[in-house]
Design a protein around this motif. Structure first.
Motif, PDB file in Angstrom:
ATOM      1  N   GLN A  17      24.481 -23.018 -32.192  1.00 47.06           N
ATOM      2  CA  GLN A  17      23.346 -23.661 -31.535  1.00 47.06           C
ATOM      3  C   GLN A  17      22.107 -23.520 -32.424  1.00 47.06           C
ATOM      4  OE1 GLN A  17      23.384 -24.682 -27.899  1.00 47.06           O
ATOM      5  NE2 GLN A  17      25.581 -24.706 -28.277  1.00 47.06           N
ATOM      6  N   VAL A  18      21.409 -24.643 -32.612  1.00 47.62           N
ATOM      7  CA  VAL A  18      20.196 -24.619 -33.441  1.00 47.62           C
ATOM      8  C   VAL A  18      19.091 -25.402 -32.740  1.00 47.62           C
ATOM      9  CG1 VAL A  18      21.425 -24.366 -35.634  1.00 47.62           C
ATOM     10  CG2 VAL A  18      20.948 -26.658 -34.745  1.00 47.62           C
ATOM     11  N   PRO A  19      17.828 -25.121 -33.063  1.00 47.68           N
ATOM     12  CA  PRO A  19      16.715 -25.869 -32.469  1.00 47.68           C
ATOM     13  C   PRO A  19      16.697 -27.318 -32.963  1.00 47.68           C
ATOM     14  CG  PRO A  19      15.954 -23.872 -33.594  1.00 47.68           C
ATOM     15  CD  PRO A  19      17.368 -24.074 -33.981  1.00 47.68           C
ATOM     16  N   LEU A  20      16.098 -28.185 -32.171  1.00 39.92           N
ATOM     17  CA  LEU A  20      15.913 -29.557 -32.613  1.00 39.92           C
ATOM     18  C   LEU A  20      14.952 -29.559 -33.804  1.00 39.92           C
ATOM     19  CD1 LEU A  20      15.578 -31.452 -29.212  1.00 39.92           C
ATOM     20  CD2 LEU A  20      17.610 -30.556 -30.374  1.00 39.92           C
ATOM     21  N   GLY A  21      15.263 -30.363 -34.801  1.00 41.86           N
ATOM     22  CA  GLY A  21      14.462 -30.380 -36.020  1.00 41.86           C
ATOM     23  C   GLY A  21      15.067 -29.546 -37.129  1.00 41.86           C
ATOM     24  N   THR A  22      16.292 -29.040 -36.934  1.00 40.92           N
ATOM     25  CA  THR A  22      16.940 -28.231 -37.972  1.00 40.92           C
ATOM     26  C   THR A  22      17.566 -29.136 -39.029  1.00 40.92           C
ATOM     27  OG1 THR A  22      17.426 -26.420 -36.439  1.00 40.92           O
ATOM     28  CG2 THR A  22      18.748 -26.529 -38.448  1.00 40.92           C
ATOM     29  N   VAL A  23      17.292 -28.819 -40.289  1.00 42.33           N
ATOM     30  CA  VAL A  23      17.836 -29.556 -41.432  1.00 42.33           C
ATOM     31  C   VAL A  23      18.750 -28.617 -42.206  1.00 42.33           C
ATOM     32  CG1 VAL A  23      17.286 -30.777 -43.572  1.00 42.33           C
ATOM     33  CG2 VAL A  23      15.779 -30.991 -41.593  1.00 42.33           C
ATOM     34  N   ALA A  24      19.952 -29.083 -42.522  1.00 41.88           N
ATOM     35  CA  ALA A  24      20.893 -28.290 -43.318  1.00 41.88           C
ATOM     36  C   ALA A  24      20.944 -28.855 -44.734  1.00 41.88           C
ATOM     37  CB  ALA A  24      22.275 -28.320 -42.690  1.00 41.88           C
ATOM     38  N   ARG A  25      20.767 -27.978 -45.736  1.00 46.27           N
ATOM     39  CA  ARG A  25      20.795 -28.391 -47.137  1.00 46.27           C
ATOM     40  C   ARG A  25      21.849 -27.591 -47.891  1.00 46.27           C
ATOM     41  NH1 ARG A  25      16.090 -31.099 -48.599  1.00 46.27           N
ATOM     42  NH2 ARG A  25      14.375 -30.960 -47.116  1.00 46.27           N
ATOM     43  N   ASP A  26      22.416 -28.216 -48.916  1.00 46.46           N
ATOM     44  CA  ASP A  26      23.279 -27.500 -49.843  1.00 46.46           C
ATOM     45  C   ASP A  26      22.403 -26.535 -50.649  1.00 46.46           C
ATOM     46  OD1 ASP A  26      24.554 -27.075 -52.601  1.00 46.46           O
ATOM     47  OD2 ASP A  26      26.195 -28.012 -51.505  1.00 46.46           O
ATOM     48  N   ALA A  27      22.771 -25.252 -50.656  1.00 51.18           N
ATOM     49  CA  ALA A  27      21.926 -24.241 -51.299  1.00 51.18           C
ATOM     50  C   ALA A  27      21.843 -24.429 -52.812  1.00 51.18           C
ATOM     51  CB  ALA A  27      22.452 -22.843 -50.966  1.00 51.18           C
ATOM     52  N   GLU A  28      22.844 -25.027 -53.416  1.00 47.87           N
ATOM     53  CA  GLU A  28      22.851 -25.196 -54.868  1.00 47.87           C
ATOM     54  C   GLU A  28      22.104 -26.454 -55.307  1.00 47.87           C
ATOM     55  OE1 GLU A  28      26.707 -24.978 -56.582  1.00 47.87           O
ATOM     56  OE2 GLU A  28      27.158 -23.001 -55.772  1.00 47.87           O
ATOM     57  N   ILE A  60      22.940 -19.136 -45.225  1.00 45.51           N
ATOM     58  CA  ILE A  60      24.194 -18.606 -44.709  1.00 45.51           C
ATOM     59  C   ILE A  60      25.360 -19.068 -45.568  1.00 45.51           C
ATOM     60  CG2 ILE A  60      23.423 -18.411 -42.305  1.00 45.51           C
ATOM     61  CD1 ILE A  60      24.696 -21.085 -41.731  1.00 45.51           C
ATOM     62  N   THR A  61      26.451 -18.293 -45.522  1.00 46.62           N
ATOM     63  CA  THR A  61      27.688 -18.665 -46.192  1.00 46.62           C
ATOM     64  C   THR A  61      28.662 -19.182 -45.147  1.00 46.62           C
ATOM     65  OG1 THR A  61      27.383 -16.994 -47.923  1.00 46.62           O
ATOM     66  CG2 THR A  61      29.614 -17.840 -47.587  1.00 46.62           C
ATOM     67  N   CYS A  62      29.141 -20.401 -45.346  1.00 47.85           N
ATOM     68  CA  CYS A  62      30.064 -21.031 -44.402  1.00 47.85           C
ATOM     69  C   CYS A  62      31.433 -21.197 -45.053  1.00 47.85           C
ATOM     70  CB  CYS A  62      29.550 -22.408 -43.979  1.00 47.85           C
ATOM     71  SG  CYS A  62      27.950 -22.386 -43.164  1.00 47.85           S
ATOM     72  N   ARG A  63      32.473 -20.860 -44.305  1.00 48.52           N
ATOM     73  CA  ARG A  63      33.834 -21.132 -44.787  1.00 48.52           C
ATOM     74  C   ARG A  63      34.642 -21.719 -43.641  1.00 48.52           C
ATOM     75  NH1 ARG A  63      36.923 -16.173 -46.958  1.00 48.52           N
ATOM     76  NH2 ARG A  63      37.581 -15.916 -44.795  1.00 48.52           N
ATOM     77  N   SER A  64      35.080 -22.946 -43.837  1.00 45.05           N
ATOM     78  CA  SER A  64      35.893 -23.585 -42.809  1.00 45.05           C
ATOM     79  C   SER A  64      37.316 -23.047 -42.870  1.00 45.05           C
ATOM     80  CB  SER A  64      35.896 -25.101 -43.013  1.00 45.05           C
ATOM     81  OG  SER A  64      36.460 -25.431 -44.274  1.00 45.05           O
ATOM     82  N   GLY A  65      38.121 -23.394 -41.880  1.00 37.29           N
ATOM     83  CA  GLY A  65      39.523 -22.970 -41.873  1.00 37.29           C
ATOM     84  C   GLY A  65      40.371 -23.887 -42.735  1.00 37.29           C
ATOM     85  N   LYS A  66      41.383 -23.342 -43.386  1.00 38.49           N
ATOM     86  CA  LYS A  66      42.301 -24.185 -44.147  1.00 38.49           C
ATOM     87  C   LYS A  66      43.330 -24.784 -43.216  1.00 38.49           C
ATOM     88  CE  LYS A  66      45.256 -20.321 -45.605  1.00 38.49           C
ATOM     89  NZ  LYS A  66      45.759 -19.555 -46.772  1.00 38.49           N
ATOM     90  N   GLY A  67      43.806 -25.960 -43.583  1.00 36.35           N
ATOM     91  CA  GLY A  67      44.788 -26.636 -42.740  1.00 36.35           C
ATOM     92  C   GLY A  67      46.152 -25.980 -42.833  1.00 36.35           C
ATOM     93  N   GLY A  68      46.889 -26.038 -41.728  1.00 33.08           N
ATOM     94  CA  GLY A  68      48.243 -25.496 -41.714  1.00 33.08           C
ATOM     95  C   GLY A  68      49.203 -26.395 -42.484  1.00 33.08           C
ATOM     96  N   ALA A  69      50.217 -25.824 -43.090  1.00 34.87           N
ATOM     97  CA  ALA A  69      51.192 -26.596 -43.865  1.00 34.87           C
ATOM     98  C   ALA A  69      52.154 -27.322 -42.936  1.00 34.87           C
ATOM     99  CB  ALA A  69      51.955 -25.672 -44.801  1.00 34.87           C
ATOM    100  N   GLY A  70      52.571 -28.515 -43.366  1.00 38.60           N
ATOM    101  CA  GLY A  70      53.616 -29.216 -42.625  1.00 38.60           C
ATOM    102  C   GLY A  70      54.958 -28.502 -42.805  1.00 38.60           C
TER     103      GLY A  70
END
Length: 331
Positions: A92-103, A12-22
């Motif tokens: 939500q993911v099953p127990l035993g799920t491992v997340a790896r960097d695709a690169e 999957i491709t994940c993109r978090s939100g950018k922080g708001g400016a002060g």
């Protein structure tokens, strides 16, 4: 678990939100044209979070959800008003799920408990408003901090089933039949090779209302480490098992040789698998009488694991097998 519904690998491709400016706002009021800085902080960008769910057994719900984009944080406002945080995405993911960097293949996190929440892709921090930068020598700072950038990355989610006992054997060794006899699992059973195409889990009832979990994976053949048969794709599902139950049919030409082939394939996949406790069940032994059993047992080398003759068809030695497994699990 239906074959077409069991998914243990997604990218999957994940993109978090950018922080708001002060904010770099200054207080203004009637009679106070040159008030001090009152710019508020920006809100944090949304995280992408994984949460363990013991009721899930597959990554099927993520198979067609290839892009996860969290919400950006809002900018700060006047009067020290902090911007709203970006909404998190919780998967939500099953127990035993491992997340790896695709690169890089690096493990980012593992989910092993129900309700466990871990941040997969963190959102950008919110920027500080100009109120934070005032000082005795700079009472009217004209700048504020920008928000932290979003993070976009490709992530591989792999499922490693959590079970106490992993069944290891060649195709048609009787693994699925045993699982169907000792548990409520209903794996596909037939008299041809590779009837099991996906892992199956079963809860085995034991004495005094106790139980343990058994995992049946598709059969291994010689050369699996090089990709023959179904390869070693499913061996990840026994990496977390407490012990391994090797199953070899009594009509094998050489039980010890088959055992060593299986052991070799496990070692090529992951040498740490050899550190697990092992038992050997010689299956379909309803075809043997006591004399043949004694003869076969005497022919096995001394370095073989503890061995028992069983028959899932007649329930021969099924309870003693459970006793051996329980003892090995609790030594």
């Amino acid at each position: 678990m239906a074959n077409n519904n069991f998914i243990d690998y997604v990218k999957i491709t994940c993109r978090s939100g950018k922080g708001g400016a002060g904010s770099h706002h200054f207080f203004r009021a009637k009679g106070l044209p040159n008030g001090g800085p009152d710019g508020g902080d920006g809100g944090r960008g949304g995280h992408i979070i994984l949460e363990g769910n013991s009721q899930l057994w597959t990554l099927l719900h993520l198979q067609y959800r290839k892009h996860l984009f969290a919400q950006d944080g809002e900018g700060g406002g006047e009067n020290l008003r902090t911007g709203a945080q970006g909404e998190d995405i919780v998967i939500q993911v099953p127990l035993g799920t491992v997340a790896r960097d695709a690169e890089t293949g690096e493990v980012k996190l593992e989910i092993t408990e129900h309700g466990q929440r871990l941040i997969l892709t963190p959102g950008g921090r919110g920027g500080l408003g100009n109120d934070h930068f005032k000082s005795a020598t700079n009472q009217a700072p004209q700048y504020a901090q920008p928000g932290g950038p979003a993070i976009e990355e490709q992530v591989i989610l792999e499922l490693k089933l959590l079970a106490d006992v992993g069944l290891v054997g060649f195709p048609n060794a009787g693994k699925s039949t045993l699982l169907s006899v000792v548990s409520a699992a209903k794996p596909k059973i037939a008299d041809y090779a590779f009837t099991t195409l996906v892992p199956n889990l079963g809860v085995v009832a034991y004495r005094d209302y106790q139980s343990f979990v058994m995992a049946d994976i598709p059969g291994i053949i010689e050369g699996a480490a090089e990709g023959k048969g179904l390869g070693t794709r499913f061996l990840r599902h026994i990496e977390r098992n407490s012990m391994l139950l090797f199953m070899i049919s009594c009509d094998s030409l050489d039980v010890a040789a088959e055992y060593r082939i299986l052991l070799s394939e496990l070692e090529q996949h992951n040498p740490e698998l050899l550190d697990k406790k092992r038992l050997l069940a010689i299956t379909k032994s309803d075809m043997l009488d006591e004399e043949l059993e004694a003869e076969l047992l005497a022919s096995l080398p001394a370095d073989m694991p503890p061995t028992i003759f069983i028959s899932s068809l007649t329930n021969k030695n099924i309870q003693p097998l459970k006793d051996m497994i329980w003892k090995a699990l609790h030594e």
